[in-house]
Every structure is written in structure tokens, then in C-alpha cells.
Design a protein around this motif. Structure first.
Motif, mmCIF file in Angstrom:
data_model
loop_
_atom_site.group_PDB
_atom_site.id
_atom_site.type_symbol
_atom_site.label_atom_id
_atom_site.label_comp_id
_atom_site.label_asym_id
_atom_site.label_seq_id
_atom_site.Cartn_x
_atom_site.Cartn_y
_atom_site.Cartn_z
ATOM 1 N N VAL A 169 0.761 -1.272 0.041
ATOM 2 C CA VAL A 169 0.683 0.130 0.134
ATOM 3 C C VAL A 169 0.708 1.282 -0.238
ATOM 4 N N ALA A 172 1.603 3.172 -3.261
ATOM 5 C CA ALA A 172 0.387 3.253 -3.677
ATOM 6 C C ALA A 172 -0.163 4.730 -3.148
ATOM 7 N N GLY A 326 0.182 4.982 -8.726
ATOM 8 C CA GLY A 326 -0.685 4.650 -7.320
ATOM 9 C C GLY A 326 -1.991 4.545 -7.526
ATOM 10 N N LEU A 327 -2.823 4.417 -8.886
ATOM 11 C CA LEU A 327 -3.707 3.566 -8.596
ATOM 12 C C LEU A 327 -3.512 2.476 -8.724
ATOM 13 N N LEU A 329 -0.535 0.527 -8.090
ATOM 14 C CA LEU A 329 -0.784 -0.527 -7.024
ATOM 15 C C LEU A 329 -1.764 -0.799 -5.537
ATOM 16 N N VAL A 330 -2.368 -0.051 -5.534
ATOM 17 C CA VAL A 330 -4.067 -0.190 -4.548
ATOM 18 C C VAL A 330 -4.093 -1.280 -5.057
#
Length: 531
Positions: A169, A172, A326-327, A329-330
Motif C-alpha cells: 500500500v 500506492a 498509485g492507482l 498499485l492500490v
């Protein structure tokens, strides 16, 4: 632990679960809960700079090899200090260690938030790591002590899932923050969270342990620092050496590190005779501990290294922005949590192999797919590969940890948790160094900080090919993992059955954390006051 709650005997003698012993005492849940929340916060920070690396390279005018030390140095500090937590957790109370660790982490976070350049930022990261070192061994050993054997699969799945979810996290969160704010906000936003954790711990956390009059072996600490430090430093300079920029040949620090670790091991075999060892080497005599540990070395090495290389690939090959990364890896963090929770129940019923063996095969296959990715590989395919990679890694992480620690006698839990966490952090630091070095070498460029598309594709394929080859070792290792119940220490000759039973209960009561004893029978603890 309350005095009316009979301690769980060793795993081999554990009674079948009943409605009464299937529940943890509320105070045990509180202790584990506070430790888990705090550990999640500091572990979230561990890989926070992965996605920010391209931004840091530009803003601080550094190379990828220098930038990766913001993460590698953090992991290396943990690897150096975690063996010393055996002394800390035996010498001081749980409450003192918790508040001291989180205070130190808060100081490091504040320094990093105010850093004007790389040197101060690196200093802040090292102080953060020093505050992190004791928390995970304390959480794992306390969980093994308080949770009965028949529930360990589910509970340890949550604990070890935490160690996998938080770093997943972290990138992300980093991508989302960097897309809107400067990199300093990665630390500014963490400050109120850790301050809240400090307040919660100060208000709610009670001591369940008593300190022991043990002494710090300075020579062991020095040998640990030299050994782990030189080894990871040597690995990290392989890429620079290939491009002719390394200040020293990599094999020199690697040899120094190996020699220092050999002396460290010898020193521990001497100290364990007087119960003063940082790490009791007898834990490695148990194959059912050593084999899962070796598998976790591979998983941690590749896993941490991948989280550092993947943002570079997504930026330079797929052309994603920091917000998009970031999106991207969420979902991986959420999937790790889900798979870990489901896997814990399967472990309790069937053991580690039905999870770990297929997990290792799928995991290695996903790495191999990423090693073939190029500019024509779609973002959807990359996301699918990343999700498969995350889920299959979760199938190995918790089962390997639980199987290894459950195979030890109760009095060896402290050393087992310290060794496991040290190995993971060392492997994580080495993984970043190895895969970043492979990335640098594979780029065939003098300056790996500014690559064109062809160089970026070559660099990413080299890094993930290296990861896939190393990942094959996990497949071999999982085939040899067995579910072995822990056994109590053998009684002395002539000991009666009743005496043997009392020995088991004393042994079970004698350890929480790294060598901490539980004052279950002290008047202070019966009154419920903090020790």
C-alpha cells in the motif's frame, strides 16, 4: 495474560479446540491490536519512497543507485538492529520499548519532512528504521505466545499479511501524494498518524512482561553492523561497478561482510551457553524452521526488489504518471489482505504446502511474464500480472512464517522471530540492491537516471529476468516444507510426569517477545496494574 487463563502448552501437546479456548482474552486482543496498528504504520513507511524515486532522482539530482539507498539503507538498518532487539526486549518492559520505538520513529519522520537534500533525508530514514526495528519481532513473538496453536494459522495470516500489505500500500499512497504535493508531504502526513499511535499506546497499552538483568554484548552488535552493512553495500555497488562508477570493487565489501558474519555466528554459539546470545544458533538445527526461512529469503529479496523496480518500469516503459502508478498499485494491497485471510484458514486445516507450492509456481510465472514485457505490453496486462504476483506471494508469506515459528520449542520463539525478521530485512535490502543493479546493467547506459525507451525496456527485462531466475529457488524450497508441531524441551532424566507437565507450563510462561517473561503470578499483574 490473566492468571486464571492456563497457558497453552507446546504445539505438539495442544488440546483440541473448544468453544471456551477458541477465544482470545480481551486484554490479549488489545495488546496484539495496538501492536498491529503501530506496526502497520511504520511498515507503510518502509516502501513509501519506491514510487517517489523518479521524482527524487530529478529533484535531488541523484542516480537510481543512490536513490535506492533511501529504501535499502532503511532495510539495512533494520537488519543490523533487529538481532539486538533480543537484548532490548529482555532488558526493558513492553510498554517502554513500544513508546521508545515509536518516539524514535516520530523524530526520524520529522527530520525527513524538513530535509533540504539527500543527506538529511537519508539521516531521517535511518532514524525511522531504528524506531521500527523492535516492533515487528515484538508483534510476532507476542502473537505466537498469546494465541493457541489451533488458531495460529488465522492470526499469523493477519500479522504476516500486515507485513506484506503495508509495503504494497505504501507505493500506492506515495503515488497519490506525489501526484498532488511535493515529496516532503509523504512524511508530513505520517506525523499525525504516529502521534496518535503514541497517545493510544500510552493510554491503553499495559505491561505483560518483566525485564531480565541481561547485558548488551557490544562485540556482537559491531559484528552485526559490519557484516550486514558491508554485504548489502557490496551488492548495491554491482551496477555502478559495471558502469565504472563504483568507488570500490564490490567483491571487497562482500568478502568483509561474509567474514564478519562468520565471526558473528561463532560469537553467538559462545554466548548462547550463558543465555546472552543475540541469536541462538540452535534454531537453525531444525530443518522445519530453516527451510521456510530460506524460502522467505527468496520471497523477500524478490518482493522488495520488485516494488523498487516496478515504478521505474511503469514510468519509463508504460508512460504512467505518479497518480496513475498509485492507482495501479492500490488493488495489490487489498488482494494481499484477502488472500492472507483465506489462506490462514486453509493453513490451520491442511498445513503450508497446499498454499506455498502452487503459490511459488504462479509467482515465478508472473515474474517471467514481466521479464518479457516491452512498450507493446498493455497496462491491463501489466496490472493483471501485478495482481497475480501479489496474490501468489501472499500464498507463501504467512504459511512460511507460521510453519517456521511453530516448529520451534517455546523458549526458542524469541530467537526464531528475531532471525526471521533479520533475514527478511537483509533480503529486502539485498533485493533492492540486486534488482536495481540488474536494471542498471541491463540499460547499457552510462547514466541510468535518464534512459530512452529502448534502454528502459532492456533495463526492466534484465531486472525481472533476474527476479524470475531467483524465484525458481522458492519453488524448490516449498517442496521440502513440512508442517511440524513444536515439541516441549526434553525433561531431565528421572523427571516424573507431573514434573514434566509443570516444566512445560513454566516454559510456556517464560517467553513473550525476545526472551521476555510473563509475570502471570505476580500480585501487581493480578490487580491489572501496569508493571
Amino acid at each position: 495474560m490473566s492468571p486464571d487463563k492456563t497457558p497453552a502448552p507446546a504445539a505438539a501437546d495442544a488440546p483440541p479446540p473448544t468453544r471456551n479456548d477458541d477465544r482470545l482474552a480481551s486484554q490479549d486482543v488489545l495488546v496484539i491490536g495496538i501492536l498491529m496498528v503501530s506496526a502497520f504504520t511504520v511498515l507503510l513507511n518502509e516502501m513509501l519512497l519506491g514510487v517517489a524515486l523518479p521524482t527524487l532522482i530529478t529533484d535531488l539530482d541523484i542516480t537510481p543507485t543512490t536513490g535506492q539507498w533511501l529504501t535499502t539503507g532503511y532495510l539495512l538498518t533494520l537488519a543490523i538492529l533487529i538481532p539486538a532487539t533480543g537484548f532490548l526486549l529482555r532488558r526493558f518492559t513492553l510498554r517502554t520499548i513500544f513508546l521508545g520505538s515509536l518516539s524514535l520513529f516520530t523524530l526520524g519522520t520529522a527530520i525527513a519532512a524538513a530535509a533540504p537534500g539527500f543527506s538529511v533525508l537519508f539521516t531521517g530514514r535511518i532514524i525511522q528504521a531504528a524506531g521500527t526495528a523492535a516492533l515487528m519481532p515484538l508483534l510476532m513473538a507476542t502473537t505466537m505466545r498469546l494465541v493457541p496453536p489451533h488458531r495460529r494459522g488465522r492470526t499469523m495470516a493477519l500479522v504476516t499479511g500486515l507485513t506484506a500489505v503495508a509495503p504494497a500500500v505504501g507505493p500506492a499512497v506515495s503515488g497519490l501524494v506525489i501526484s498532488q504535493l511535493s515529496w516532503q508531504w509523504l512524511f508530513i502526513l505520517v506525523l499525525p498518524v504516529v502521534l496518535a499511535g503514541l497517545a493510544l499506546g500510552a493510554a491503553k497499552l499495559r505491561n505483560i512482561t518483566t525485564p531480565e538483568p541481561v547485558r548488551l554484548d557490544v562485540l556482537s552488535l559491531v559484528l552485526s553492523a559490519i557484516g550486514f552493512g558491508a554485504l548489502v553495500y557490496g551488492l548495491s555497488t554491482i551496477g555502478e561497478s559495471a558502469s565504472g562508477h563504483a568507488p570500490i570493487a564490490p567483491y571487497i565489501p562482500i568478502i568483509i561482510g561474509l567474514l564478519a558474519l562468520a565471526v558473528f555466528v561463532r560469537r553467538q554459539t559462545v554466548l548462547q551457553r550463558s543465555d546472552n546470545a543475540f541469536l541462538d544458533m540452535r534454531i537453525f538445527r531444525t530443518p522445519s524452521f530453516t527451510v521456510p526461512l530460506l524460502v522467505m529469503l527468496v520471497v523477500a529479496l524478490v518482493g522488495f526488489g520488485t516494488t523498487m523496480v516496478l515504478p521505474l518500469v511503469l514510468t519509463n516503459v508504460a508512460g504512467l504518471t505518479t497518480l496513475q502508478i498509485g492507482l495501479f498499485l492500490v488493488p495489490g494491497g487489498a488482494l494481499i489482505a484477502l488472500v492472507s485471510a483465506l489462506g490462514g484458514r486453509i493453513y490451520d486445516r491442511y498445513g503450508p504446502r497446499p498454499l506455498a507450492v502452487p503459490g511459488s509456481v504462479i509467482w515465478t510465472g508472473a515474474l517471467w511474464f514481466l521479464s518479457r514485457a516491452d512498450e507493446n505490453t498493455g497496462v491491463t496486462a501489466l496490472l493483471a500480472a501485478y495482481l497475480v504476483l501479489s496474490a501468489s506471494q501472499a500464498l507463501m508469506w504467512a504459511p512460511m512464517t507460521t510453519a517456521a515459528l511453530s516448529s520451534l520449542r517455546t523458549e526458542l520463539y524469541p530467537h526464531g522471530t528475531a532471525a526471521f525478521n533479520t533475514a527478511q530485512q537483509l533480503a529486502g535490502g539485498a533485493g533492492g540492491a540486486v534488482l536495481i543493479s540488474a536494471y542498471t546493467i541491463g540499460s547499457h547506459a552510462k547514466d541510468a537516471g535518464a534512459l530512452n525507451l529502448a534502454q528502459s525496456v532492456s533495463a526492466s527485462q534484465a531486472a525481472f529476468t533476474t527476479a524470475a531466475v531467483i524465484g525458481c529457488l522458492a519453488i524448490i524450497g516449498t517442496l521440502w516444507v513440512r508442517r511440524t508441531a513444536a515439541t516441549p524441551p526434553p525433561p531431565a532424566a528421572g523427571v516424573s510426569t507431573e514434573q514434566r507437565s509443570r516444566q512445560c507450563h513454566r516454559s510456556a510462561d517464560s517467553v513473550v517477545g525476545n526472551g521476555l517473561t510473563t509475570p502471570a503470578q505476580t500480585p501487581t499483574h493480578r490487580r491489572g496494574a501496569a508493571t
